[in-house]
Motif scaffolding. Sequence first.
Motif, PDB file in Angstrom:
ATOM      1  N   LYS A 267      -2.463  -0.993  -8.856  1.00 24.57           N
ATOM      2  CA  LYS A 267      -3.647  -0.156  -9.056  1.00 24.57           C
ATOM      3  C   LYS A 267      -3.446   1.164  -8.325  1.00 24.57           C
ATOM      4  O   LYS A 267      -2.940   1.190  -7.201  1.00 24.57           O
ATOM      5  N   CYS A 268      -3.847   2.270  -8.948  1.00 26.21           N
ATOM      6  CA  CYS A 268      -3.656   3.564  -8.283  1.00 26.21           C
ATOM      7  C   CYS A 268      -4.857   4.479  -8.518  1.00 26.21           C
ATOM      8  O   CYS A 268      -5.570   4.353  -9.517  1.00 26.21           O
ATOM      9  N   PHE A 269      -5.054   5.394  -7.570  1.00 26.80           N
ATOM     10  CA  PHE A 269      -6.224   6.262  -7.552  1.00 26.80           C
ATOM     11  C   PHE A 269      -5.823   7.648  -7.052  1.00 26.80           C
ATOM     12  O   PHE A 269      -4.894   7.788  -6.270  1.00 26.80           O
TER      13      PHE A 269
ATOM     14  N   LEU B  18       0.870  -1.177   0.000  1.00 31.86           N
ATOM     15  CA  LEU B  18       0.000   0.000   0.000  1.00 31.86           C
ATOM     16  C   LEU B  18       0.906   1.226   0.000  1.00 31.86           C
ATOM     17  O   LEU B  18       1.879   1.281   0.763  1.00 31.86           O
ATOM     18  N   TRP B  19       0.589   2.188  -0.834  1.00 29.44           N
ATOM     19  CA  TRP B  19       1.484   3.335  -0.958  1.00 29.44           C
ATOM     20  C   TRP B  19       0.714   4.624  -1.197  1.00 29.44           C
ATOM     21  O   TRP B  19      -0.431   4.606  -1.648  1.00 29.44           O
ATOM     22  N   ALA B  20       1.370   5.734  -0.877  1.00 33.82           N
ATOM     23  CA  ALA B  20       0.830   7.070  -1.141  1.00 33.82           C
ATOM     24  C   ALA B  20       1.960   7.927  -1.693  1.00 33.82           C
ATOM     25  O   ALA B  20       3.091   7.863  -1.200  1.00 33.82           O
ATOM     26  N   PHE B  21       1.635   8.740  -2.710  1.00 32.17           N
ATOM     27  CA  PHE B  21       2.671   9.466  -3.447  1.00 32.17           C
ATOM     28  C   PHE B  21       2.211  10.879  -3.726  1.00 32.17           C
ATOM     29  O   PHE B  21       1.092  11.106  -4.209  1.00 32.17           O
TER      30      PHE B  21
ATOM     31  N   VAL C 238      -2.791   7.369  -4.362  1.00 33.34           N
ATOM     32  CA  VAL C 238      -2.673   6.208  -3.475  1.00 33.34           C
ATOM     33  C   VAL C 238      -2.849   4.950  -4.318  1.00 33.34           C
ATOM     34  O   VAL C 238      -3.486   4.970  -5.373  1.00 33.34           O
ATOM     35  N   GLY C 239      -2.262   3.853  -3.858  1.00 32.26           N
ATOM     36  CA  GLY C 239      -2.364   2.636  -4.646  1.00 32.26           C
ATOM     37  C   GLY C 239      -2.034   1.397  -3.862  1.00 32.26           C
ATOM     38  O   GLY C 239      -1.670   1.451  -2.684  1.00 32.26           O
TER      39      GLY C 239
ATOM     40  N   ALA D 155      -8.431   7.009 -11.893  1.00 29.41           N
ATOM     41  CA  ALA D 155      -8.037   5.685 -11.407  1.00 29.41           C
ATOM     42  C   ALA D 155      -7.464   4.881 -12.568  1.00 29.41           C
ATOM     43  O   ALA D 155      -7.923   5.012 -13.705  1.00 29.41           O
ATOM     44  N   VAL D 156      -6.456   4.084 -12.290  1.00 26.95           N
ATOM     45  CA  VAL D 156      -5.882   3.158 -13.266  1.00 26.95           C
ATOM     46  C   VAL D 156      -5.748   1.806 -12.568  1.00 26.95           C
ATOM     47  O   VAL D 156      -5.020   1.683 -11.586  1.00 26.95           O
ATOM     48  N   GLU D 157      -6.475   0.799 -13.071  1.00 29.27           N
ATOM     49  CA  GLU D 157      -6.550  -0.473 -12.360  1.00 29.27           C
ATOM     50  C   GLU D 157      -5.967  -1.640 -13.138  1.00 29.27           C
ATOM     51  O   GLU D 157      -6.104  -2.789 -12.715  1.00 29.27           O
ATOM     52  N   ASP D 158      -5.322  -1.384 -14.263  1.00 30.52           N
ATOM     53  CA  ASP D 158      -4.829  -2.500 -15.080  1.00 30.52           C
ATOM     54  C   ASP D 158      -3.324  -2.410 -15.349  1.00 30.52           C
ATOM     55  O   ASP D 158      -2.839  -2.860 -16.378  1.00 30.52           O
ATOM     56  N   ARG D 159      -2.572  -1.824 -14.421  1.00 28.40           N
ATOM     57  CA  ARG D 159      -1.126  -1.696 -14.606  1.00 28.40           C
ATOM     58  C   ARG D 159      -0.439  -2.994 -14.191  1.00 28.40           C
ATOM     59  O   ARG D 159      -0.615  -3.469 -13.075  1.00 28.40           O
TER      60      ARG D 159
END
Length: 329
Positions: free
Chosen positions: A132-134, A52-55, A148-149, A111-115
């Motif tokens: 996945k990131c949002f 889990l990450w935040a950027f 976040v992702g 949102a990008v959910e297919d990386r």
Amino acid sequence: MANKNPPAPPTHRPPEVAQTLLALLHAQGEVARLSEREQLFSSLLDSVNAVLWAFDWESRQVLYVSPAFERIFGRPVSLVLADYNEWRDSIYPDDLEYAEHSMAQVLVKGAVEDREYRIINAQGEVRWLSDKCFINQQREGEDRVIIVGIAEDITDKKQLEGELQRLATTDVLTQSSNRRHFFECAQQAFDTAREDGSALAFLLLDIDDFKLINDSYGHQEGDQVLQRIADSGKAVLRRGDQFGRIGGEEFAAVFPGCTAEVAEQIAERLQREIQRLSFTHGQQAYGVTVSQGLTGLTAADDSLDSLFARADAAMYQAKRQGKNQIVRG
């Protein structure tokens, strides 16, 4: 007569003291519950095999990563919190452009959910991530863009997919392309040659007197012959050529961007390579030969079938003419 005994102490505390004690007890309970929740949350994060990450997009700073980062990347969390390049530099070089571009798409899509991309961890292992990131919901008046992702390690899944793909496309005995996969690739090469106006050659080869080998030495010996010829084909053909087993003792090859004249030189090398193969069964030594039919794409060819039919006819002509030779059709 006056009562000289001292007055009895009050049996009840003043209301404000009782309220204070109750408040303290309630606060201690809340602290305990919060501590339990934090411990539970920390335990859950430790057990999840995903980061889990935040950027912070503007400052290019990693604000948070969960403990799984150290397991998957093999690097201390403190390093990536200090420098985002610790993550970026871990990405497999061929996947870096895609990984960066796909994350930037979150600014457009939300949102990008297919990386999916690969990393190289500190131990030099290549790992696959599904990341996945949002866009984090911003508070009113806040200009920061926080992404976040969750980056999940899907290496085992990818390896299983690769193995299933290999089983679906590979001839089990010879480890070359099976018939279905070969003709799928041949069709793609044919379509590309037609669109580009480029050359294409098609080769068929059949082992001479293969039934005699099976009858004389057994099917196990015949299997070895098939394997050795497949190895010869894979060794001689160029990178980008397609080679496969399409029948019992029949193999085929497609040469994209190659005229029949150039393909014939490759077929001759393959013929010599196969003639040099030596087999033994007990005290009996023997060799094998193949008959090959070769053709090139012409303006009249409107389908792969016509190319295949011409190569097939040339191969059977080679059989009729004495075997162990190449005939162009």
